[in-house]
Enzyme design. Sequence first.
Site, short mmCIF file in Angstrom:
data_model
loop_
_atom_site.label_atom_id
_atom_site.label_comp_id
_atom_site.label_asym_id
_atom_site.label_seq_id
_atom_site.Cartn_x
_atom_site.Cartn_y
_atom_site.Cartn_z
N ASN A 24 -2.63 48.07 -11.86
CA ASN A 24 -3.52 47.04 -12.38
C ASN A 24 -4.77 47.61 -13.04
OD1 ASN A 24 -1.99 44.64 -11.32
ND2 ASN A 24 -2.43 45.72 -9.40
N PHE A 29 2.60 57.15 -11.48
CA PHE A 29 1.98 56.98 -12.79
C PHE A 29 0.56 57.51 -12.86
CE2 PHE A 29 5.13 53.45 -12.63
CZ PHE A 29 5.97 53.92 -13.62
N GLU A 67 -4.07 32.06 -6.16
CA GLU A 67 -3.58 31.29 -7.29
C GLU A 67 -2.24 31.82 -7.76
OE1 GLU A 67 -6.72 31.67 -10.10
OE2 GLU A 67 -6.17 33.69 -10.70
N LYS A 115 -15.29 34.96 -8.20
CA LYS A 115 -14.10 34.44 -8.87
C LYS A 115 -13.81 32.99 -8.52
CE LYS A 115 -11.83 38.79 -9.88
NZ LYS A 115 -13.04 39.58 -9.69
N ARG A 128 -20.56 42.68 -18.45
CA ARG A 128 -21.03 44.03 -18.75
C ARG A 128 -20.31 44.54 -19.99
NH1 ARG A 128 -16.38 46.49 -17.37
NH2 ARG A 128 -15.26 45.81 -15.52
N GLU A 147 -10.81 36.21 -15.53
CA GLU A 147 -12.16 36.51 -15.05
C GLU A 147 -13.03 36.85 -16.24
OE1 GLU A 147 -11.97 39.88 -12.48
OE2 GLU A 147 -11.31 41.26 -14.05
#
Length: 743
Positions: A311, A424, A276, A158, A368, A364
């Site tokens: 996420n 969740f 970041e 990254k 694939r 990012e």
Amino acid sequence: MAAYRSAAGFQRVFHAVKHVCLKQRCGVIICRYSTVYDPNEKTFDKILIANRGEIACRVIKTCKKMGIKTVAVHSDVDSSAVHVKMADEAVCVGPAPTSKSYLNMDAIMNAIKQTGAQAVHPGYGFLSENKEFAKRLAAEGVTFIGPDTHAIQAMGDKIESKLIAKDAKVNTIPGFDGVVKNAEEAVKIAGEIGKNYSNGDIFIMLFICQEKGKVIKQTQNVCPSLKGYPVMIKASAGGGGKGMRIAWNDEETREGFRFSSQEAASSFGDDRLLIEKFIDNPRHIEIQVLADKHGNALWLNERECSIQRRNQKVVEEAPSTFLDPDTRRAMGEQAVSLAKAVKYSSAGTVEFLVDSKKNFYFLEMNTRLQVEHPITECITGLDLVQQMIRIAKGYKLQQTQSDIPINGWAIESRVYAEDPYKSFGLPSIGRLSQYQEPLNLPNVRVDSGIQEGSDISIYYDPMISKLVTYGKTREEALKKMEEALDHYVIRGVTHNIPLLREIIVHPRFVSGDISTKFLPEVYPDGFKGHLLTAGERQELLATAAALYVAAQLRSQKFLGDVRVSIVPAESRQWELCVELDKGVHMLGVSRSGNDFTVEIDGEKVEVSGEWNLASALLPITINGKHRNLQCLLRTAAGEITLQYLGTSFKLRVLSKLASSLSKHMPEKIPEDTSSILRSPMPGSVVAVSVKPGDNVAEGQEICVIEAMKMQNSMTAAKTAKVKSVHCKAGDTVGEGDLLVELE
């Protein structure tokens, strides 16, 4: 060379028996894309799929259409899996743990030599973005169906990918691009970036490198008062959203660093950090790219992936409701620019964060095939797996950018074996005692790698399938998704269909007002299932009463005839007591044929249907409105569990006499959960932090449970002394197993 023990089946190669039902299992022929095979265009004779489950089935499906033989690899517990049965050949590559099977490069390389496979499709996950695996294939003269090692390396890192993106004139998020050495430096850098970038519209994002990525702790959305918090911690070399965590203070940053660095070092060998700023309340929108080895590259429109939990994506759609043509084109052109900058050749995905003003920032690139690729196939008509195979063989793209359409709308729901009422979705395991995909409905596609009788284990991802619906408009696709979820039969494991159905009918989602914070904002206290309106409650009560009477009448018959001639042939009256959510309702029921009239609080509800009690589905009409329910449980004691509007509701139906007697039955005293800690999910114990006699504070970590690539911190519910510990590191525990007792 991999060592195989034939006694354990490690070198077993067999030709699977083909079943007609398995040929349809992937469900990839329904939703608006086709594989047009040119017999004069030679590709490969045999491809090995270095993956499992639904993606392995998906690749095999296209290979069969192209006339390519396939080889499946599998662990010993996957020997009867659907992808193994679909393939022409199969090789066992190790025991259940992924590190000893699907990540075992030596065993997979040996399987390639053994079967003579000319190429390898890695699917997603596992070795799909492993440059060492791609190098080893190249050294053996085997084609890797994906990009070259340079692109995998550049985009997998990254830090490097961000620098390349900047040079390619791709919008990037400002931040710290160096390497963070330890937890204290992470705390310091987070604070410094917070000072530089903190304002009302942004947070700080702190990324930590790891491969598997396991959520350790969920935190509450509170207003930070110190430095640049909150920060998000993420595996730099990982992907798929796993490994992200939020820290709201210095202590949580240190804790997140500890867990992430340990996981990264053990599973990936790379613990560098990227820090970041984070766009507040962003949308997650990605661009599908396709590039060949001749310098040609296309963008295949976008996918909206903002509905996420921990996420990880839950519901995706294509196109996005948010993008206008100019923004779509700008994002697509930047994605293609990045692909060309690294000489990319294959299918890939460039992910962006998009703010409320349609400013977009590179996040990012996944080198694939993406999990959610089916929705792009639905709106473009392209078979992305076929395109990857053609590109790997060296053919040029057959399309130009002007050939790429947006035809209609597609929505994908990820169906997981998870309990949506726990954060969740915490993993569930078990055997699918009954399984029925809604493939009888038009414009429905189901990508799955399971069948009735399959086991959902603790070793692999809990995904059951990807349910995709297509329509000419978004409204049509949403209605079809609602219908498909109601017709999807899954028994034996807990699943997330209740959550999926609530998402797609929620007014915010229907209007397109979504962001990555959708779930915590809509359900701040956690998901509770569908909240019944007064009318829906009446529908549910009436259905339960009618079902109870239908069952009683059936029990009085044998081979269609009445057992004892004491029941009149004409309609009859019943007085019933129905319990729902601790409420008691007196109902009057009358019947005429298959039609029931149920009187509730002076109002009449008309319920009719075929009342096939042996069917998994229960299609009925309530006051002229068609509903599709599922009866999950029906006992002689009057207990009935109905899946209604996606959510399971427990009811109890008794005759008036039985109800009057039930009050004399003793009630079970609920367990004091504050003094005990039980496992909320099946998994393995990674660490135990306490011993008998220790004093623990409320919220203090007691142990860590790992399940399906995720680690979860178990904490004390109160301040107390540890009475006894019933587990140790390495133990396998089931849901509800006792871990620790407090005094």
